[in-house]
Design a protein around this motif. Structure first.
Motif, PDB file in Angstrom:
ATOM      1  N   ASN A  81      10.363   4.587  -3.209  1.00  0.00           N
ATOM      2  CA  ASN A  81      10.011   3.419  -4.024  1.00  0.00           C
ATOM      3  C   ASN A  81       8.814   2.709  -3.425  1.00  0.00           C
ATOM      4  O   ASN A  81       8.735   2.526  -2.213  1.00  0.00           O
ATOM      5  CB  ASN A  81      11.166   2.418  -4.094  1.00  0.00           C
ATOM      6  CG  ASN A  81      12.271   2.870  -5.010  1.00  0.00           C
ATOM      7  OD1 ASN A  81      12.028   3.580  -5.973  1.00  0.00           O
ATOM      8  ND2 ASN A  81      13.489   2.473  -4.712  1.00  0.00           N
ATOM      9  N   ALA A  82       7.900   2.305  -4.278  1.00  0.00           N
ATOM     10  CA  ALA A  82       6.746   1.514  -3.850  1.00  0.00           C
ATOM     11  C   ALA A  82       6.465   0.488  -4.939  1.00  0.00           C
ATOM     12  O   ALA A  82       6.567   0.792  -6.120  1.00  0.00           O
ATOM     13  CB  ALA A  82       5.533   2.405  -3.643  1.00  0.00           C
ATOM     14  N   ARG A  83       6.113  -0.714  -4.543  1.00  0.00           N
ATOM     15  CA  ARG A  83       5.753  -1.745  -5.512  1.00  0.00           C
ATOM     16  C   ARG A  83       4.267  -1.643  -5.820  1.00  0.00           C
ATOM     17  O   ARG A  83       3.448  -1.545  -4.910  1.00  0.00           O
ATOM     18  CB  ARG A  83       6.048  -3.129  -4.958  1.00  0.00           C
ATOM     19  CG  ARG A  83       7.510  -3.405  -4.826  1.00  0.00           C
ATOM     20  CD  ARG A  83       7.712  -4.787  -4.257  1.00  0.00           C
ATOM     21  NE  ARG A  83       9.119  -5.064  -4.233  1.00  0.00           N
ATOM     22  CZ  ARG A  83       9.642  -6.231  -4.555  1.00  0.00           C
ATOM     23  NH1 ARG A  83       8.855  -7.231  -4.878  1.00  0.00           N
ATOM     24  NH2 ARG A  83      10.929  -6.394  -4.534  1.00  0.00           N
ATOM     25  N   ALA A  84       3.945  -1.660  -7.079  1.00  0.00           N
ATOM     26  CA  ALA A  84       2.545  -1.524  -7.498  1.00  0.00           C
ATOM     27  C   ALA A  84       1.667  -2.612  -6.891  1.00  0.00           C
ATOM     28  O   ALA A  84       0.532  -2.354  -6.499  1.00  0.00           O
ATOM     29  CB  ALA A  84       2.447  -1.563  -9.020  1.00  0.00           C
ATOM     30  N   GLU A  85       2.182  -3.820  -6.759  1.00  0.00           N
ATOM     31  CA  GLU A  85       1.374  -4.935  -6.261  1.00  0.00           C
ATOM     32  C   GLU A  85       1.094  -4.868  -4.757  1.00  0.00           C
ATOM     33  O   GLU A  85       0.188  -5.524  -4.264  1.00  0.00           O
ATOM     34  CB  GLU A  85       1.980  -6.290  -6.647  1.00  0.00           C
ATOM     35  CG  GLU A  85       3.403  -6.529  -6.170  1.00  0.00           C
ATOM     36  CD  GLU A  85       4.479  -6.018  -7.123  1.00  0.00           C
ATOM     37  OE1 GLU A  85       5.642  -6.370  -6.904  1.00  0.00           O
ATOM     38  OE2 GLU A  85       4.169  -5.267  -8.060  1.00  0.00           O
ATOM     39  N   THR A  86       1.849  -4.057  -4.004  1.00  0.00           N
ATOM     40  CA  THR A  86       1.625  -3.970  -2.551  1.00  0.00           C
ATOM     41  C   THR A  86       1.360  -2.553  -2.059  1.00  0.00           C
ATOM     42  O   THR A  86       1.208  -2.338  -0.858  1.00  0.00           O
ATOM     43  CB  THR A  86       2.833  -4.541  -1.774  1.00  0.00           C
ATOM     44  OG1 THR A  86       4.001  -3.780  -2.108  1.00  0.00           O
ATOM     45  CG2 THR A  86       3.053  -6.014  -2.070  1.00  0.00           C
ATOM     46  N   VAL A  87       1.300  -1.570  -2.953  1.00  0.00           N
ATOM     47  CA  VAL A  87       1.172  -0.178  -2.536  1.00  0.00           C
ATOM     48  C   VAL A  87      -0.091   0.068  -1.699  1.00  0.00           C
ATOM     49  O   VAL A  87      -0.082   0.892  -0.780  1.00  0.00           O
ATOM     50  CB  VAL A  87       1.255   0.785  -3.741  1.00  0.00           C
ATOM     51  CG1 VAL A  87       0.000   0.729  -4.593  1.00  0.00           C
ATOM     52  CG2 VAL A  87       1.533   2.201  -3.279  1.00  0.00           C
ATOM     53  N   LEU A  88      -1.177  -0.637  -1.978  1.00  0.00           N
ATOM     54  CA  LEU A  88      -2.414  -0.435  -1.217  1.00  0.00           C
ATOM     55  C   LEU A  88      -2.425  -1.189   0.106  1.00  0.00           C
ATOM     56  O   LEU A  88      -3.321  -0.994   0.927  1.00  0.00           O
ATOM     57  CB  LEU A  88      -3.627  -0.832  -2.065  1.00  0.00           C
ATOM     58  CG  LEU A  88      -3.842   0.038  -3.301  1.00  0.00           C
ATOM     59  CD1 LEU A  88      -5.002  -0.497  -4.130  1.00  0.00           C
ATOM     60  CD2 LEU A  88      -4.077   1.484  -2.922  1.00  0.00           C
ATOM     61  N   ASP A  89      -1.432  -2.053   0.333  1.00  0.00           N
ATOM     62  CA  ASP A  89      -1.343  -2.813   1.580  1.00  0.00           C
ATOM     63  C   ASP A  89      -0.378  -2.204   2.583  1.00  0.00           C
ATOM     64  O   ASP A  89      -0.526  -2.403   3.785  1.00  0.00           O
ATOM     65  CB  ASP A  89      -0.885  -4.251   1.290  1.00  0.00           C
ATOM     66  CG  ASP A  89      -1.841  -4.975   0.363  1.00  0.00           C
ATOM     67  OD1 ASP A  89      -3.060  -4.722   0.449  1.00  0.00           O
ATOM     68  OD2 ASP A  89      -1.369  -5.784  -0.455  1.00  0.00           O
ATOM     69  N   LYS A  90       0.625  -1.479   2.124  1.00  0.00           N
ATOM     70  CA  LYS A  90       1.652  -0.916   3.004  1.00  0.00           C
ATOM     71  C   LYS A  90       1.145   0.370   3.660  1.00  0.00           C
ATOM     72  O   LYS A  90       0.671   1.279   2.991  1.00  0.00           O
ATOM     73  CB  LYS A  90       2.931  -0.596   2.216  1.00  0.00           C
ATOM     74  CG  LYS A  90       3.525  -1.799   1.520  1.00  0.00           C
ATOM     75  CD  LYS A  90       4.141  -2.738   2.504  1.00  0.00           C
ATOM     76  CE  LYS A  90       4.795  -3.893   1.778  1.00  0.00           C
ATOM     77  NZ  LYS A  90       5.472  -4.787   2.650  1.00  0.00           N
ATOM     78  N   SER A  91       1.264   0.456   4.980  1.00  0.00           N
ATOM     79  CA  SER A  91       0.733   1.608   5.706  1.00  0.00           C
ATOM     80  C   SER A  91       1.381   2.931   5.269  1.00  0.00           C
ATOM     81  O   SER A  91       0.734   3.970   5.295  1.00  0.00           O
ATOM     82  CB  SER A  91       0.893   1.413   7.213  1.00  0.00           C
ATOM     83  OG  SER A  91       2.256   1.271   7.552  1.00  0.00           O
TER      84      SER A  91
END
Length: 104
Positions: free
Chosen positions: A70-80
């Protein structure tokens, strides 16, 4: 992303629909049905040509034994865990249905 998905489409139809080549020599490794984290599932990749290959569903979590799917669209580019895959390693996951499993 949802944790599980259903794929009821045979490989020849995927090849035709995505105008791709099937790259896995072991066609017997492909199956239809429900897919869970850690399982190999077909994905469509764009390399020199468009191909369909088997890829492992989910991301290994560094300090847990669970696989993260699972990944949230709003934070996917911030999470390593997700950012490099989201930027540089995208693919299409053919599916008829995505769902979350709930025990009642």
């Amino acid at each position: 992303m949802c944790v599980r998905f259903l794929l009821k489409t045979e490989i020849d139809e995927l090849v035709r629909n995505y105008r791709a080549q099937w790259m896995d020599e072991n066609v017997s490794g492909y199956r239809t049905g429900d897919f869970f984290p850690k399982q190999s599932a077909p994905v469509v990749l764009e390399q020199k040509n468009r191909i369909i290959a088997l890829g492992r569903w989910g991301f290994d979590h560094s300090f847990k034994k669970k696989v993260v799917a699972n990944a949230r669209a709003e934070t996917v580019l911030d999470k390593s865990m997700f950012k490099d895959a989201a930027r540089y390693a995208r693919c299409i996951v053919p599916a008829n249905l995505f769902y979350e499993w709930k025990v009642e």
